[in-house]
Design a protein around this motif. Structure first.
Motif, short mmCIF file in Angstrom:
data_model
loop_
_atom_site.label_atom_id
_atom_site.label_comp_id
_atom_site.label_asym_id
_atom_site.label_seq_id
_atom_site.Cartn_x
_atom_site.Cartn_y
_atom_site.Cartn_z
N ASN A 108 70.04 -3.45 72.47
CA ASN A 108 68.86 -3.22 73.31
C ASN A 108 67.87 -2.38 72.53
O ASN A 108 68.24 -1.37 71.93
CB ASN A 108 69.26 -2.53 74.62
N PHE A 109 66.62 -2.79 72.58
CA PHE A 109 65.59 -2.15 71.78
C PHE A 109 65.53 -0.65 72.02
O PHE A 109 65.55 -0.19 73.16
CB PHE A 109 64.21 -2.77 72.04
N GLN A 158 46.67 -11.49 75.71
CA GLN A 158 47.26 -10.81 76.87
C GLN A 158 48.60 -11.47 77.24
O GLN A 158 49.57 -10.77 77.56
CB GLN A 158 46.29 -10.87 78.05
N GLU A 159 48.68 -12.80 77.19
CA GLU A 159 49.94 -13.51 77.44
C GLU A 159 51.00 -13.13 76.41
O GLU A 159 52.16 -12.88 76.76
CB GLU A 159 49.73 -15.03 77.36
N VAL A 160 50.61 -13.10 75.14
CA VAL A 160 51.54 -12.76 74.06
C VAL A 160 52.02 -11.32 74.22
O VAL A 160 53.20 -11.03 74.03
CB VAL A 160 50.86 -12.98 72.69
N LEU A 161 51.12 -10.43 74.59
CA LEU A 161 51.48 -9.03 74.80
C LEU A 161 52.52 -8.89 75.91
O LEU A 161 53.52 -8.17 75.75
CB LEU A 161 50.22 -8.22 75.13
N ALA A 162 52.34 -9.62 76.99
CA ALA A 162 53.31 -9.58 78.10
C ALA A 162 54.65 -10.15 77.64
O ALA A 162 55.70 -9.57 77.94
CB ALA A 162 52.78 -10.36 79.29
N ARG A 163 54.63 -11.25 76.90
CA ARG A 163 55.87 -11.85 76.39
C ARG A 163 56.60 -10.90 75.45
O ARG A 163 57.80 -10.66 75.57
CB ARG A 163 55.56 -13.16 75.67
N ASP A 164 55.86 -10.33 74.51
CA ASP A 164 56.48 -9.48 73.50
C ASP A 164 56.99 -8.16 74.07
O ASP A 164 58.01 -7.65 73.61
CB ASP A 164 55.52 -9.22 72.34
N SER A 165 56.33 -7.63 75.08
CA SER A 165 56.80 -6.37 75.67
C SER A 165 58.07 -6.59 76.48
O SER A 165 58.84 -5.66 76.70
CB SER A 165 55.71 -5.72 76.52
N ALA A 166 58.32 -7.84 76.89
CA ALA A 166 59.54 -8.17 77.65
C ALA A 166 60.73 -8.46 76.73
O ALA A 166 61.87 -8.46 77.18
CB ALA A 166 59.29 -9.36 78.56
N GLY A 167 60.48 -8.69 75.44
CA GLY A 167 61.56 -8.99 74.50
C GLY A 167 62.22 -7.70 74.04
O GLY A 167 61.73 -7.04 73.13
N THR A 168 63.33 -7.35 74.69
CA THR A 168 63.94 -6.05 74.43
C THR A 168 65.41 -6.14 74.02
O THR A 168 66.04 -5.10 73.82
CB THR A 168 63.87 -5.17 75.70
N ARG A 169 65.95 -7.34 73.89
CA ARG A 169 67.39 -7.47 73.65
C ARG A 169 67.66 -8.54 72.60
O ARG A 169 67.11 -9.65 72.65
CB ARG A 169 68.08 -7.83 74.95
N LEU A 170 68.53 -8.21 71.67
CA LEU A 170 69.01 -9.17 70.68
C LEU A 170 70.49 -9.40 70.96
O LEU A 170 71.29 -8.46 70.89
CB LEU A 170 68.83 -8.63 69.26
N ASP A 176 66.99 -15.07 70.14
CA ASP A 176 66.47 -13.81 70.69
C ASP A 176 65.61 -13.12 69.64
O ASP A 176 65.95 -13.10 68.45
CB ASP A 176 67.60 -12.86 71.08
N PHE A 177 64.49 -12.54 70.09
CA PHE A 177 63.62 -11.84 69.16
C PHE A 177 63.00 -10.62 69.82
O PHE A 177 62.92 -10.53 71.05
CB PHE A 177 62.50 -12.76 68.62
N VAL A 178 62.60 -9.69 68.98
CA VAL A 178 61.78 -8.55 69.38
C VAL A 178 60.55 -8.58 68.50
O VAL A 178 60.59 -9.06 67.36
CB VAL A 178 62.52 -7.20 69.27
N ILE A 226 48.81 -0.60 64.83
CA ILE A 226 48.17 -1.09 63.61
C ILE A 226 48.73 -2.45 63.20
O ILE A 226 48.29 -3.04 62.23
CB ILE A 226 48.31 -0.09 62.44
N GLY A 227 49.71 -2.94 63.97
CA GLY A 227 50.29 -4.24 63.68
C GLY A 227 51.53 -4.48 64.52
O GLY A 227 51.82 -3.72 65.45
N THR A 228 52.24 -5.54 64.16
CA THR A 228 53.50 -5.87 64.83
C THR A 228 54.49 -6.35 63.78
O THR A 228 54.10 -6.79 62.70
CB THR A 228 53.33 -6.97 65.91
N ILE A 229 55.75 -6.25 64.13
CA ILE A 229 56.80 -6.77 63.24
C ILE A 229 57.71 -7.67 64.07
O ILE A 229 58.09 -7.32 65.18
CB ILE A 229 57.56 -5.64 62.52
N TYR A 230 57.97 -8.84 63.54
CA TYR A 230 58.75 -9.86 64.23
C TYR A 230 60.16 -9.84 63.66
O TYR A 230 60.34 -9.82 62.45
CB TYR A 230 58.07 -11.21 63.98
N PHE A 231 61.15 -9.88 64.56
CA PHE A 231 62.54 -9.91 64.12
C PHE A 231 63.31 -10.80 65.07
O PHE A 231 63.40 -10.52 66.26
CB PHE A 231 63.13 -8.48 64.10
N LYS A 232 63.89 -11.88 64.54
CA LYS A 232 64.55 -12.90 65.36
C LYS A 232 65.95 -13.20 64.81
O LYS A 232 66.12 -13.44 63.61
CB LYS A 232 63.72 -14.19 65.34
#
Length: 185
Positions: free
Chosen positions: A6-7, A52-64, A69-71, A83-89
């Motif tokens: 869990n994140f 805004q849609e992506v922000l809602a999706r990404d803020s809900a991604g809390t578990r690997l 599954d991705f955060v 200043i950015g985002t980091i993708y981890f799947k």
């Protein structure tokens, strides 16, 4: 392997990673609507509504826990600004493999923030999560991302010529990867 996970926020010397928040919309929109930032990404510059849609999706991604599954945490500077985002799947639990990617505001590029953020994720991947391999899949024309992969100790594993139809033309794909034993070494 340390899944499920869990994140929890990750802290470095100059950046920290935490979940995106609704008040990140303006900063994220500025990044994801910039044509130069999106040049090598799979999407065109995004509208405010799409961000805004992506922000809602990404803020809900809390578990690997399993493959797919991705955060995508926010990369924040010392003042807490996005200043950015980091993708981890997680791409395979059987093979203990994950994919990593990054997106940085133009004003934050070239200062080592993406390297520090990616290193935090790789420390997590090969430490607490117990993964074996992490790779980045990118457009080889993106010299900054290629250089970041190399600074992280990732090796160039593959170059697929005309691998995908991308923004109206055939484009190549580069694969860079690092193993747990290499990261620890």
């Amino acid at each position: 392997m340390g899944l499920p996970w869990n994140f929890a926020p990750l802290h470095g010397d100059r950046v920290h990673l935490d979940l995106p928040r609704p008040d990140d919309l303006d900063a994220l929109f500025a990044i994801q609507s910039d044509p130069e930032v999106c040049r090598y990404l799979l999407y065109e510059p995004r509208s405010r509504e799409k961000v805004q849609e992506v922000l809602a999706r990404d803020s809900a991604g809390t578990r690997l826990a399993e493959a797919g599954d991705f955060v995508q945490p926010a990369i924040r500077d010392a003042e807490g600004r996005l200043i950015g985002t980091i993708y981890f799947k997680i791409t395979s639990t059987e093979d203990a493999t994950a994919e990593i990617g990054w997106l940085l505001a133009p004003s934050a590029q070239g200062h080592g923030y993406a390297r520090e953020a990616a290193a935090l994720m790789l420390d997590l991947a090969f430490g607490e999560l117990g993964l074996h391999r992490v790779y980045a899949e990118l457009d080889p024309r993106n010299a900054a991302s290629v250089a970041l992969c190399l600074r992280l100790g990732m090796r160039h594993e593959a170059h697929f010529r005309e691998h995908m139809w991308f923004k109206g033309a055939w484009a190549d794909t580069g694969i860079y990867a690092v193993l747990a034993s290499e990261w620890r070494g």
